[in-house]
Write an enzyme that holds these catalytic residues in place. Structure first.
Site, PDB file in Angstrom:
ATOM      1  N   ARG A  69     -51.931   7.676 -62.051  1.00 10.18           N
ATOM      2  CA  ARG A  69     -51.419   7.612 -60.670  1.00 10.18           C
ATOM      3  C   ARG A  69     -50.915   6.208 -60.341  1.00 10.18           C
ATOM      4  NH1 ARG A  69     -54.731   6.672 -56.824  1.00 10.18           N
ATOM      5  NH2 ARG A  69     -56.402   8.014 -57.604  1.00 10.18           N
ATOM      6  N   TYR A 122     -30.690  17.785 -45.331  1.00  7.39           N
ATOM      7  CA  TYR A 122     -31.368  18.855 -46.051  1.00  7.39           C
ATOM      8  C   TYR A 122     -32.375  19.516 -45.100  1.00  7.39           C
ATOM      9  CZ  TYR A 122     -34.439  21.057 -49.470  1.00  7.39           C
ATOM     10  OH  TYR A 122     -35.203  21.953 -50.174  1.00  7.39           O
ATOM     11  N   ASP A 187     -29.516   9.654 -48.659  1.00 10.71           N
ATOM     12  CA  ASP A 187     -29.796  10.722 -49.621  1.00 10.71           C
ATOM     13  C   ASP A 187     -28.489  11.005 -50.343  1.00 10.71           C
ATOM     14  OD1 ASP A 187     -30.162  13.142 -50.957  1.00 10.71           O
ATOM     15  OD2 ASP A 187     -31.631  13.862 -49.490  1.00 10.71           O
ATOM     16  N   LYS A 212     -32.079  18.214 -58.766  1.00 12.33           N
ATOM     17  CA  LYS A 212     -30.716  18.732 -58.765  1.00 12.33           C
ATOM     18  C   LYS A 212     -29.926  18.144 -59.944  1.00 12.33           C
ATOM     19  CE  LYS A 212     -32.486  20.462 -55.037  1.00 12.33           C
ATOM     20  NZ  LYS A 212     -32.317  19.913 -53.695  1.00 12.33           N
TER      21      LYS A 212
END
Ligand SMILES: *Cc1c(COP(=O)(O)O)cnc(C)c1O
Length: 412
Positions: A69, A122, A187, A212
Site C-alpha cells: 500500500r 463523467y 480529466d 479506457k
C-alpha cells in the site's frame, strides 16, 4: 504553440514505447519485472522506520519498500512512464478513475472545501461532487465564467476535455488563467497524452480513467493522476492513508498498453473521422457531436490544444424513442452495447440511460445529453465493417426514423 508532440528531441510514439524502460539494458531484461510482493523484508529497523516515514508522507522509499500500500516498484515504473508522457514531475496510480478523483479531492481539502466544475463531467464524477459525499460544495460554471465562480475557499477547478459524452472541447489555458493560483484538474481520459498535454497549457493536474485508452484492451480497471512533485506528494499521502492504489499486475498491463497507445489512438481516430462524416451526411441521423466536424471546434482548439479530434463521437437517431434506441442497439452485430470506452473493440451506449443517469435530469438536458444521444467509442476493427454494422442497424429501424431534410448540411 503548445503542441508537445516533440519533447526532448523525441516524438510521442517513440517515448510511449520506451518510457519507464530506461534501465532495462543495465538490468538485463526486455520486459518490466512484475513484483507482486504484499510486504518487503525489513532487517534493519532504523532504515525501515525512515523509509516508512517517507512513504507515508508521499515521498519515495529509502532502503525498503515496506508494504505494497505504501510502494510497489511495478506500479512506480508505470507512474514514471505516464508522468514522462504527460510532461509531469510525478504521477500516482489508483485502482480506478473514481478512486483517483477521490484522492485528488481529499488532498485538496487542506485548501478548502469548495470546487468549481464545468459540466458535462463523467456521470459519477458529477455525482460525487453533487452528492457532497466527500464534504465539498460545488459551483457549476461554464468555461467562460470560472473567474466569477471562484471563492476564497475554492480548492480545485475541475473540467474534462473532450467532455464526456458531448465531445465539447474546453479551453484549458483560458480556464487556468481564470483559476489564478487555484489548481486546475483536467480529466484527459478521452484525449490521452497521445493527443494533448494539459499541464503544458497551465493545468496543475491531469487525470485519466486508465480503464479506457491507457489500458486499451478492456481488461484493466485503473486511474492515474500526474502533476508537480508537491501536488502528487499530497495525493500519495492520501493514498498511503486510505488505500485504493493500483494492483501491480494492473500496473504491468497499463505499462504494456502505453507502448501501443499512439498506434491505437491514431487508428481509432482515423476511423472516427470517417464514421463521423458518414453519419453527418446520413439523413437518418439527427445530429453528430465530434470536434473534427466543421463548426464543432468554435474556439479553434484542434491543433492548438489537441492534436486531433480523437476516437469517440456521439450522435442522435432521427427518433429518440427508447424502443427505437433498443432495436437499433439490438441490431448491431460488431459494435457492442456497453459502457466504457477506449478498448480494442467498438462500444456504444446511451449516456442518459446509463453512464450519466446519476446526473440531475435538468443538468443533463442543459449539458446537451438528451435521452436519444448515443456515445460511440470507435475500436480497432476495419472501419468498413463498422460502417456496415451501423448502416445495417439503421436500416432495421429506418421506417421509424424522421429523415433530416438538410442532407449533408452537418458535414459541411
Ligand atoms: C470512466 C471514466 C471515469 C471513471 O473511471 P473509472 O476507472 O471507471 O473509475 C472518469 N472520467 C472519465 C472521462 C471516464 O470516462
Amino acid at each position: 504553440m503548445q503542441n508537445k508532440e516533440l519533447t526532448m528531441g523525441k516524438y510521442f510514439a517513440t517515448r510511449a514505447v520506451h518510457a519507464g524502460r530506461e534501465d532495462f539494458i543495465a538490468m538485463g531484461v526486455h520486459a518490466p519485472p512484475l513484483d507482486l510482493s504484499s510486504t518487503y523484508p525489513t532487517p534493519d529497523l532504523d532504515v525501515a522506520a525512515r523509509s516508512f516515514d517517507r512513504l507515508v508522507a508521499g515521498d519515495g522509499p529509502e532502503g525498503s519498500f515496506i508494504y505494497q500500500r505504501l510502494f510497489n516498484p511495478t506500479t512506480d515504473r508505470f507512474e514514471r512512464a505516464l508522468a514522462e508522457l504527460e510532461g509531469a514531475e510525478d504521477a500516482a496510480a489508483f485502482s480506478s478513475g473514481m478512486a483517483t478523483f477521490t484522492a485528488v479531492l481529499l488532498a485538496a481539502k487542506q485548501r478548502g472545501t469548495h470546487v468549481v466544475a464545468v459540466r458535462p463531467l463523467y456521470g459519477t464524477a458529477d455525482h460525487l461532487l453533487t452528492s457532497g459525499l466527500l464534504g465539498f460544495s460545488v459551483t457549476w460554471a461554464t468555461q467562460d465564467a470560472i473567474a466569477e465562480a471562484m471563492r476564497p475557499e475554492t480548492a480545485l477547478v475541475v473540467l474534462e476535455t473532450p467532455a464526456n459524452p458531448t465531445l465539447e472541447l474546453m479551453d484549458v489555458a483560458s480556464v487556468a488563467r481564470q483559476a489564478g493560483q487555484v489548481p486546475v484538474l483536467v480529466d484527459s481520459t478521452f484525449a490521452t497524452p497521445a493527443l494533448q498535454q494539459p499541464l503544458s497549457l497551465g493545468a496543475s493536474l491531469v487525470m485519466h480513467s486508465a480503464t479506457k485508452f491507457l489500458g486499451g484492451h478492456g481488461d484493466v480497471l485503473a486511474g492515474v493522476v500526474a502533476g508537480s512533485h508537491a501536488l502528487v506528494r499530497d495525493i500519495k499521502h492520501v493514498r498511503a492513508a486510505t488505500g485504493g492504489l493500483l494492483h501491480p499486475f494492473a500496473s504491468y498491463l497499463l505499462h504494456r498498453g502505453l507502448a501501443t497507445l499512439a498506434l491505437r489512438v491514431e487508428r481509432a481516430q482515423a476511423s472516427a473521422i470517417d464514421l463521423a462524416s458518414r453519419l453527418a451526411s446520413d439523413r437518418r441521423i439527427a445530429s453528430v457531436r465530434y470536434p473534427g466536424l466543421p463548426g464543432q471546434d468554435p474556439r479553434g482548439l484542434l491543433g492548438r490544444q489537441m492534436r486531433g479530434p480523437g476516437g469517440i463521437l456521439a450522435f442522435e437517431l432521427g427518433n429518440d424513442d427508447p424502443a427505437v434506441l433498443r432495436d437499433f442497439l439490438g441490431a448491431l452485430e460488431i459494435i457492442t452495447p456497453a459502457v466504457s470506452l477506449g478498448s480494442t473493440d467498438s462500444l456504444i451506449q446511451p449516456p442518459a440511460a446509463l453512464t450519466h443517469r446519476v446526473v440531475d435530469e435538468q443538468a443533463r438536458t442543459d449539458a446537451g445529453i438528451g435521452r436519444g444521444l448515443l456515445r460511440l467509442s470507435v475500436g480497432l476493427e476495419d472501419v468498413r465493417d463498422l460502417w456496415g454494422d451501423l448502416d445495417r442497424a439503421l436500416a432495421e429501424v429506418s421506417s421509424r426514423l424522421e429523415l433530416r431534410d438538410d442532407a449533408a448540411a452537418l458535414s459541411r
